[in-house]
Motif scaffolding. Sequence first.
Motif, short mmCIF file in Angstrom:
data_model
loop_
_atom_site.label_atom_id
_atom_site.label_comp_id
_atom_site.label_asym_id
_atom_site.label_seq_id
_atom_site.Cartn_x
_atom_site.Cartn_y
_atom_site.Cartn_z
N VAL A 29 7.43 4.69 9.55
CA VAL A 29 7.15 6.12 9.44
C VAL A 29 8.44 6.92 9.44
O VAL A 29 8.60 7.87 8.67
CB VAL A 29 6.22 6.57 10.60
CG1 VAL A 29 6.11 8.07 10.67
CG2 VAL A 29 4.85 5.94 10.45
N ALA A 30 9.41 6.53 10.27
CA ALA A 30 10.65 7.28 10.38
C ALA A 30 11.56 7.10 9.16
O ALA A 30 12.33 8.00 8.82
CB ALA A 30 11.40 6.87 11.64
N SER A 31 11.46 5.95 8.50
CA SER A 31 12.39 5.68 7.40
C SER A 31 11.92 6.21 6.05
O SER A 31 12.69 6.27 5.11
CB SER A 31 12.65 4.17 7.28
OG SER A 31 11.47 3.51 6.90
N THR A 32 10.66 6.61 5.96
CA THR A 32 10.17 7.14 4.69
C THR A 32 10.15 8.66 4.75
O THR A 32 10.02 9.25 5.81
CB THR A 32 8.75 6.64 4.38
OG1 THR A 32 7.88 6.99 5.45
CG2 THR A 32 8.73 5.14 4.20
N SER A 33 10.29 9.26 3.59
CA SER A 33 10.22 10.72 3.54
C SER A 33 9.08 11.10 2.60
O SER A 33 8.77 10.38 1.67
CB SER A 33 11.54 11.31 3.05
OG SER A 33 11.81 10.86 1.75
N GLY A 34 8.49 12.22 2.86
CA GLY A 34 7.41 12.69 2.00
C GLY A 34 6.11 11.97 2.29
O GLY A 34 5.94 11.34 3.34
N PRO A 35 5.19 12.06 1.34
CA PRO A 35 3.87 11.47 1.57
C PRO A 35 3.92 9.94 1.52
O PRO A 35 4.94 9.34 1.19
CB PRO A 35 3.04 12.02 0.41
CG PRO A 35 4.03 12.36 -0.65
CD PRO A 35 5.28 12.72 0.07
N PHE A 36 2.81 9.34 1.83
CA PHE A 36 2.71 7.89 1.81
C PHE A 36 2.86 7.36 0.38
O PHE A 36 2.55 8.05 -0.58
CB PHE A 36 1.34 7.45 2.33
CG PHE A 36 1.17 7.65 3.80
CD1 PHE A 36 1.63 6.70 4.69
CD2 PHE A 36 0.55 8.78 4.30
CE1 PHE A 36 1.48 6.87 6.05
CE2 PHE A 36 0.38 8.95 5.66
CZ PHE A 36 0.86 8.00 6.55
N ASP A 37 3.35 6.15 0.29
CA ASP A 37 3.36 5.48 -1.01
C ASP A 37 2.69 4.12 -0.86
O ASP A 37 2.22 3.76 0.21
CB ASP A 37 4.79 5.38 -1.59
CG ASP A 37 5.72 4.59 -0.69
OD1 ASP A 37 5.26 3.84 0.17
OD2 ASP A 37 6.94 4.73 -0.88
N TRP A 38 2.67 3.36 -1.94
CA TRP A 38 1.94 2.10 -1.92
C TRP A 38 2.61 1.05 -1.03
O TRP A 38 1.96 0.10 -0.60
CB TRP A 38 1.73 1.59 -3.35
CG TRP A 38 0.79 2.48 -4.10
CD1 TRP A 38 1.10 3.31 -5.13
CD2 TRP A 38 -0.61 2.68 -3.84
NE1 TRP A 38 -0.02 4.01 -5.54
CE2 TRP A 38 -1.07 3.64 -4.76
CE3 TRP A 38 -1.50 2.16 -2.91
CZ2 TRP A 38 -2.39 4.07 -4.80
CZ3 TRP A 38 -2.82 2.58 -2.95
CH2 TRP A 38 -3.25 3.53 -3.88
N TRP A 39 3.90 1.19 -0.75
CA TRP A 39 4.54 0.28 0.19
C TRP A 39 3.95 0.43 1.58
O TRP A 39 3.89 -0.53 2.36
CB TRP A 39 6.05 0.49 0.22
CG TRP A 39 6.74 -0.13 -0.94
CD1 TRP A 39 7.33 0.52 -1.99
CD2 TRP A 39 6.90 -1.52 -1.20
NE1 TRP A 39 7.83 -0.38 -2.89
CE2 TRP A 39 7.58 -1.65 -2.44
CE3 TRP A 39 6.51 -2.68 -0.54
CZ2 TRP A 39 7.91 -2.87 -2.98
CZ3 TRP A 39 6.83 -3.91 -1.10
CH2 TRP A 39 7.52 -4.00 -2.30
N ASP A 40 3.54 1.64 1.93
CA ASP A 40 2.91 1.85 3.22
C ASP A 40 1.62 1.05 3.33
O ASP A 40 1.27 0.57 4.41
CB ASP A 40 2.62 3.34 3.45
CG ASP A 40 3.89 4.14 3.63
OD1 ASP A 40 4.72 3.74 4.45
OD2 ASP A 40 4.05 5.15 2.92
N LEU A 41 0.91 0.90 2.23
CA LEU A 41 -0.31 0.10 2.22
C LEU A 41 0.01 -1.35 2.59
O LEU A 41 -0.67 -1.96 3.41
CB LEU A 41 -0.96 0.17 0.84
CG LEU A 41 -2.33 -0.46 0.68
CD1 LEU A 41 -3.37 0.33 1.45
CD2 LEU A 41 -2.70 -0.52 -0.78
N LEU A 42 1.10 -1.88 2.02
CA LEU A 42 1.51 -3.25 2.33
C LEU A 42 1.91 -3.38 3.80
O LEU A 42 1.46 -4.29 4.49
CB LEU A 42 2.68 -3.66 1.43
CG LEU A 42 3.35 -4.98 1.77
CD1 LEU A 42 2.39 -6.15 1.54
CD2 LEU A 42 4.61 -5.16 0.97
#
Length: 136
Positions: A29-42
């Motif tokens: 959560v801390a390393s991504t910016s903006g909305p969720f992407d498909w990597w978050d699904l993985l």
Amino acid sequence: MNDTAGDNAGQTDNRNALLAVAVAGIIQVASTSGPFDWWDLLVGFLLVSLLTTYEIPSDMNAKEILVLASIWGMSLTILFGPVIQRVFDVERTGRELPSENYLACWAVATLGAMIFIDMKKKPGKNQSEETSTVGS
């Protein structure tokens, strides 16, 4: 006596695994910016898969249930974040969902996990012995 030592070691291993899942989720959560992407699904799928291997002991107190449920809630929110975005069509509108919506998703997932964990607690030795003698 050896069984107790083995049980304590197993509980420590389980708690370390839970800590690792929590840290992995926080880093994601801390390393991504903006909305969720498909990597978050993985990542969410991997975190939920790890959590399903955790055996819920019967002697969990309310604080431990809250911590476990919070980790489940975070993992489920990471898992379903991209789906939530697609449902609200964030890409088409060009607007990100307010973070309050994701906080609400986490809270609902945590509450559901608390109820599920409380229902699924593994019966202790005393409880299983009582159950077996009652049925006889």
